[in-house]
Design a protein around this motif. Structure first.
Motif, PDB file in Angstrom:
ATOM      1  N   VAL A 189       0.812  -1.194   0.002  1.00  0.00           N
ATOM      2  CA  VAL A 189      -0.121   0.078  -0.022  1.00  0.00           C
ATOM      3  C   VAL A 189       0.779   1.242  -0.046  1.00  0.00           C
ATOM      4  O   VAL A 189       0.168   2.253  -0.164  1.00  0.00           O
ATOM      5  CB  VAL A 189      -1.129   0.029   1.197  1.00  0.00           C
ATOM      6  CG1 VAL A 189      -2.038  -1.106   0.937  1.00  0.00           C
ATOM      7  CG2 VAL A 189      -0.265  -0.183   2.440  1.00  0.00           C
ATOM      8  N   GLU A 190       2.143   1.265   0.372  1.00  0.00           N
ATOM      9  CA  GLU A 190       3.021   2.279   0.479  1.00  0.00           C
ATOM     10  C   GLU A 190       3.621   2.529  -1.078  1.00  0.00           C
ATOM     11  O   GLU A 190       4.886   2.439  -1.051  1.00  0.00           O
ATOM     12  CB  GLU A 190       3.958   2.040   1.453  1.00  0.00           C
ATOM     13  CG  GLU A 190       3.355   2.527   2.784  1.00  0.00           C
ATOM     14  CD  GLU A 190       4.467   2.447   3.868  1.00  0.00           C
ATOM     15  OE1 GLU A 190       5.416   2.417   3.732  1.00  0.00           O
ATOM     16  OE2 GLU A 190       3.870   2.393   5.123  1.00  0.00           O
ATOM     17  N   THR A 191       2.950   2.664  -1.927  1.00  0.00           N
ATOM     18  CA  THR A 191       3.414   2.823  -3.330  1.00  0.00           C
ATOM     19  C   THR A 191       3.563   4.625  -3.670  1.00  0.00           C
ATOM     20  O   THR A 191       3.183   5.361  -2.721  1.00  0.00           O
ATOM     21  CB  THR A 191       2.541   2.317  -4.459  1.00  0.00           C
ATOM     22  OG1 THR A 191       1.275   3.195  -4.273  1.00  0.00           O
ATOM     23  CG2 THR A 191       2.296   0.754  -4.210  1.00  0.00           C
ATOM     24  N   VAL A 192       4.160   4.781  -4.633  1.00  0.00           N
ATOM     25  CA  VAL A 192       4.597   6.142  -4.874  1.00  0.00           C
ATOM     26  C   VAL A 192       3.431   6.943  -5.011  1.00  0.00           C
ATOM     27  O   VAL A 192       3.181   7.997  -4.381  1.00  0.00           O
ATOM     28  CB  VAL A 192       5.585   6.385  -6.047  1.00  0.00           C
ATOM     29  CG1 VAL A 192       5.642   7.867  -6.848  1.00  0.00           C
ATOM     30  CG2 VAL A 192       6.737   5.819  -5.627  1.00  0.00           C
ATOM     31  N   PRO A 193       2.471   6.469  -5.953  1.00  0.00           N
ATOM     32  CA  PRO A 193       1.146   7.161  -6.229  1.00  0.00           C
ATOM     33  C   PRO A 193       0.465   7.431  -4.763  1.00  0.00           C
ATOM     34  O   PRO A 193      -0.310   8.547  -4.634  1.00  0.00           O
ATOM     35  CB  PRO A 193       0.179   6.285  -7.008  1.00  0.00           C
ATOM     36  CG  PRO A 193       1.379   5.711  -7.729  1.00  0.00           C
ATOM     37  CD  PRO A 193       2.343   5.224  -6.761  1.00  0.00           C
ATOM     38  N   VAL A 194       0.347   6.465  -3.816  1.00  0.00           N
ATOM     39  CA  VAL A 194      -0.391   6.596  -2.639  1.00  0.00           C
ATOM     40  C   VAL A 194       0.231   7.543  -1.901  1.00  0.00           C
ATOM     41  O   VAL A 194      -0.234   8.477  -1.088  1.00  0.00           O
ATOM     42  CB  VAL A 194      -0.528   5.128  -1.673  1.00  0.00           C
ATOM     43  CG1 VAL A 194      -0.818   5.222  -0.465  1.00  0.00           C
ATOM     44  CG2 VAL A 194      -1.225   4.199  -2.750  1.00  0.00           C
ATOM     45  N   LEU A 195       1.482   7.759  -1.747  1.00  0.00           N
ATOM     46  CA  LEU A 195       2.306   8.441  -0.925  1.00  0.00           C
ATOM     47  C   LEU A 195       2.187   9.935  -1.180  1.00  0.00           C
ATOM     48  O   LEU A 195       2.198  10.753  -0.441  1.00  0.00           O
ATOM     49  CB  LEU A 195       3.834   8.123  -0.844  1.00  0.00           C
ATOM     50  CG  LEU A 195       4.044   6.751  -0.074  1.00  0.00           C
ATOM     51  CD1 LEU A 195       5.620   6.456  -0.020  1.00  0.00           C
ATOM     52  CD2 LEU A 195       3.610   6.929   1.322  1.00  0.00           C
ATOM     53  N   LYS A 196       1.916  10.154  -2.760  1.00  0.00           N
ATOM     54  CA  LYS A 196       1.764  11.561  -3.308  1.00  0.00           C
ATOM     55  C   LYS A 196       0.642  11.945  -2.685  1.00  0.00           C
ATOM     56  O   LYS A 196       0.239  13.326  -2.609  1.00  0.00           O
ATOM     57  CB  LYS A 196       2.228  11.445  -4.813  1.00  0.00           C
ATOM     58  CG  LYS A 196       3.642  11.277  -5.305  1.00  0.00           C
ATOM     59  CD  LYS A 196       3.704  11.289  -6.625  1.00  0.00           C
ATOM     60  CE  LYS A 196       5.039  11.392  -7.170  1.00  0.00           C
ATOM     61  NZ  LYS A 196       5.129  11.549  -8.664  1.00  0.00           N
ATOM     62  N   ALA A 197      -0.430  11.228  -2.913  1.00  0.00           N
ATOM     63  CA  ALA A 197      -1.982  11.453  -2.640  1.00  0.00           C
ATOM     64  C   ALA A 197      -1.830  11.748  -1.153  1.00  0.00           C
ATOM     65  O   ALA A 197      -2.706  12.624  -0.639  1.00  0.00           O
ATOM     66  CB  ALA A 197      -3.026  10.299  -2.843  1.00  0.00           C
ATOM     67  N   LEU A 198      -1.300  11.159  -0.427  1.00  0.00           N
ATOM     68  CA  LEU A 198      -1.139  11.218   1.123  1.00  0.00           C
ATOM     69  C   LEU A 198      -0.776  12.751   1.454  1.00  0.00           C
ATOM     70  O   LEU A 198      -1.405  13.522   2.182  1.00  0.00           O
ATOM     71  CB  LEU A 198      -0.444  10.254   1.857  1.00  0.00           C
ATOM     72  CG  LEU A 198      -0.214  10.395   3.171  1.00  0.00           C
ATOM     73  CD1 LEU A 198      -1.373  10.360   4.010  1.00  0.00           C
ATOM     74  CD2 LEU A 198       0.923   9.588   3.826  1.00  0.00           C
ATOM     75  N   ALA A 199       0.286  13.058   0.798  1.00  0.00           N
ATOM     76  CA  ALA A 199       0.862  14.421   0.839  1.00  0.00           C
ATOM     77  C   ALA A 199      -0.255  15.572   0.564  1.00  0.00           C
ATOM     78  O   ALA A 199      -0.395  16.495   1.144  1.00  0.00           O
ATOM     79  CB  ALA A 199       2.077  14.534   0.200  1.00  0.00           C
ATOM     80  N   ARG A 200      -0.800  15.371  -0.842  1.00  0.00           N
ATOM     81  CA  ARG A 200      -1.947  16.311  -1.277  1.00  0.00           C
ATOM     82  C   ARG A 200      -2.990  16.222  -0.332  1.00  0.00           C
ATOM     83  O   ARG A 200      -3.724  17.457   0.064  1.00  0.00           O
ATOM     84  CB  ARG A 200      -2.532  15.788  -2.607  1.00  0.00           C
ATOM     85  CG  ARG A 200      -1.486  16.212  -3.612  1.00  0.00           C
ATOM     86  CD  ARG A 200      -1.992  16.038  -5.010  1.00  0.00           C
ATOM     87  NE  ARG A 200      -2.718  15.001  -5.044  1.00  0.00           N
ATOM     88  CZ  ARG A 200      -2.298  13.619  -5.811  1.00  0.00           C
ATOM     89  NH1 ARG A 200      -1.141  13.696  -6.095  1.00  0.00           N
ATOM     90  NH2 ARG A 200      -2.895  12.498  -5.991  1.00  0.00           N
TER      91      ARG A 200
END
Length: 48
Positions: free
Chosen positions: A17-28
């Motif tokens: 679940v800790e993929t690059v798209p997920v982490l970018k969405a988390l920051a937003r």
């Protein structure tokens, strides 16, 4: 009694679940929530 219609999956999930798209969405999402918190403080308290 009602019968359950949904089986809750075991944790932790097997998929990564800790993929690059997920982490970018988390920051937003974090920035958006911080902005919302700041805006909420400007709403006057109707109870007082």
């Amino acid at each position: 009694m009602l019968k359950p219609t949904y089986a809750i999956p075991a944790l932790p999930p097997e998929a990564e679940v800790e993929t690059v798209p997920v982490l970018k969405a988390l920051a937003r999402a974090s920035r958006a929530l911080a902005d919302l918190k700041g805006q909420a403080k400007t709403i006057p308290n109707q109870a007082s």
